[in-house]
Design a protein around this motif. Structure first.
Motif: not given
Length: 516
Positions: A185-196, A204-216
């Motif tokens: 059966g069920i061993e654990s529940n998991i979910k995705i979080v964004f800690p940082d 939100i993309f940056s104002p650079d050209d080309p624009a960049v963005a990142a998410i943890t």
């Protein structure tokens, strides 16, 4: 003469994660892995294997027939020259009653991968031994749930008279685990979080050209999970490079480079992670949603048209949406900035130059201070058939302002086409003596006074509470305002992925703009 939509009044104006289960103990499975170094003729071959078996009949204990359902062999060997080859071949086990399989071999440079694509290969388990019961040939053993298997044992096979059409594979000792019980059966529940990420799931993309963005992103589990691998993925984002840094681990960074070419690629995107324990007995999937935003007032959209580079992002992307088609009609939109048409007037939102009889409309620079960084405008709700024709006021922001501005200017275009097209300036002037841009003979049927430039001037109270007569300049301008009455704010919010914009908290954009 120029017609323009004026800003009459300025007034003030918001994490998806899905929990998933990890289940352990898939019944009647064996997962094996092995690797070795084989030296022959003075050079070394690196060899690794992955094999999975499943029990043919699920009932009973582990004794019985097992099918080899997956078999992947990877080899690295020195080659005098680069080799690129794709080939399928059949593998037959002699004196086995017809057991065979089909492999696909792929070789690129010095790396070769052989993958089982069709399997009629079976092994027997009896008394914790693995092999072929019919010929009493055993080449594997089971201790508790630990499995050790050496499929090719050349000396033993030679004694039994086994000969293979292909040259013998190096003998690799495979080890792994057997699942001998049903799922617990069920061993654990998991979910995705964004800690940082202070912006929850917003990217939100940056104002650079080309624009960049990142998410943890990382896995959060209700109970500790057995050691294993985490395979992350994201759905396709056209014309944007996506790199998943650290894929395979509990925490990764999604790195984006380059704004999408199409507005439809912003907004919600699904990210998923698939967990598999090292012994393959525990698996689980988790899913979450991130939302992509561009900086509305930046100029780093990916248009390849040099004439469009002076367009801000909001203008470039909203041109692709239904908001750019007043009443469903295709019109030609140009960015007026602060100079075209009447855009030099600080309060003008949009304008249409009369006399050209074409559908060319200008959107002015909505980043100006007057618009509070929200592209915010308030206009009167008018109906000349009512006893008090001023019904109230409507405030719009962002893409709503864009949409109602075009509806307003489109009405100017329609009116010019029906009342002025094909006429000289002198003829137009003679037919319109009150200079309200409507022929005098047409006005009574439209509930306008042909002797007045603006028939209705209802009184309202301004912000200081003083009574003020409404002045929209002309009766034709009144009609343009009336055309905005049926618009419902929020109609096109789902297309607005600007920051600031209709679908993001303005506070998240304050680091990029000076309007807050």
């Amino acid at each position: 003469m120029k017609l323009a939509y004026y800003l009459i009044l300025l007034l003030l104006s918001t994490v998806f994660a899905f929990s998933a289960e990890v289940r352990c103990g898939q019944p009647y499975t064996i997962v094996l892995n092995g690797q070795m170094h084989h030296t022959t003729h003075g050079y070394t071959i690196q060899w690794s294997e992955h094999m999975e078996l499943e029990k043919v009949h699920k009932s009973g204990g582990i004794d019985g027939r097992w099918k080899i359902s997956k078999w992947i062999i990877r080899t690295t060997m020195p080659m005098p020259a680069a080799v690129n080859m794709e080939q399928d071949y059949d593998f037959t086990v002699p004196r086995s009653g017809g057991m065979h399989g089909r492999f696909h071999m792929s070789m690129h440079g010095s790396d070769m991968t052989q993958t089982l694509t069709s399997s009629h290969l079976y092994l027997d388990i009896k008394n914790n031994r693995i092999g072929w019961e019919k010929t009493n040939l055993w080449f594997g053993e089971i201790y508790d749930n630990l499995v050790s298997l050496q499929f090719f044992q050349p000396e033993q096979l030679k004694k039994r008279g086994y000969k293979f059409k292909q040259s013998a594979f190096p003998s690799t000792n495979l080890t792994g685990f057997i699942t001998r019980r049903k799922s617990r059966g069920i061993e654990s529940n998991i979910k995705i979080v964004f800690p940082d990420n202070d912006n929850d799931n917003n990217v939100i993309f940056s104002p650079d050209d080309p624009a960049v963005a990142a998410i943890t992103a990382r896995i959060k589990s209700s109970k500790p999970l057995p050691e294993g691998t985490y395979t992350w993925s994201i759905d396709t984002i056209e014309s944007t490079e996506v790199e998943i840094i650290g894929n395979g681990g509990k925490q990764v960074v999604f790195h984006f480079k380059g704004l999408p070419e199409h507005n439809s690629q912003f907004g919600k995107h699904h990210i998923t992670v698939k967990y598999r324990s090292a012994d393959a007995q525990c698996t689980g999937n988790a899913e979450s949603i991130i939302k992509l935003f561009y900086l509305a007032f930046a100029y780093n959209h990916p248009s390849r048209n040099s004439q469009e580079k002076n367009m801000p992002n909001w203008f470039y992307y909203w041109k692709q949406t239904p908001a750019a088609k007043p009443h469903g009609d295709n019109v030609r939109l140009l960015y007026g900035g602060r100079t075209a048409c009447n855009c030099n007037n600080e309060d003008v939102v949009a304008c249409y130059g009369t006399g050209s009889f074409n559908k060319v409309f200008y959107l002015c620079d909505l980043s100006r201070a007057k618009f509070k960084g929200k592209m915010q405008t308030t206009y009167p709700i008018l109906d000349r058939t009512k006893q008090h024709p001023l019904l109230g006021w409507q405030t719009t922001e962002y893409i709503d302002t864009y949409a109602v501005s075009l509806i307003h200017e489109y009405q100017h275009y329609l009116d010019e086409m029906r009342w002025q097209r094909g006429k000289s300036k002198a003829q137009i002037a003679s037919e319109d003596r009150d200079k309200d841009d409507i022929p005098d003979t047409e006005e009574p049927a439209l509930h306008f006074d042909p002797s007045k430039r603006q028939t209705y001037k209802p009184v309202y109270r301004d912000n200081d509470g003083k009574p003020v007569p409404l002045d929209v300049q002309t009766d034709e301008e009144w009609i343009a305002y009336e055309s905005m009455r049926s618009y419902r704010p929020g109609t096109y919010n789902k297309y607005d992925w600007g920051c600031p914009g209709a679908q993001v908290d303005d506070k998240l954009c304050k680091d990029f703009h000076s309007y807050f």
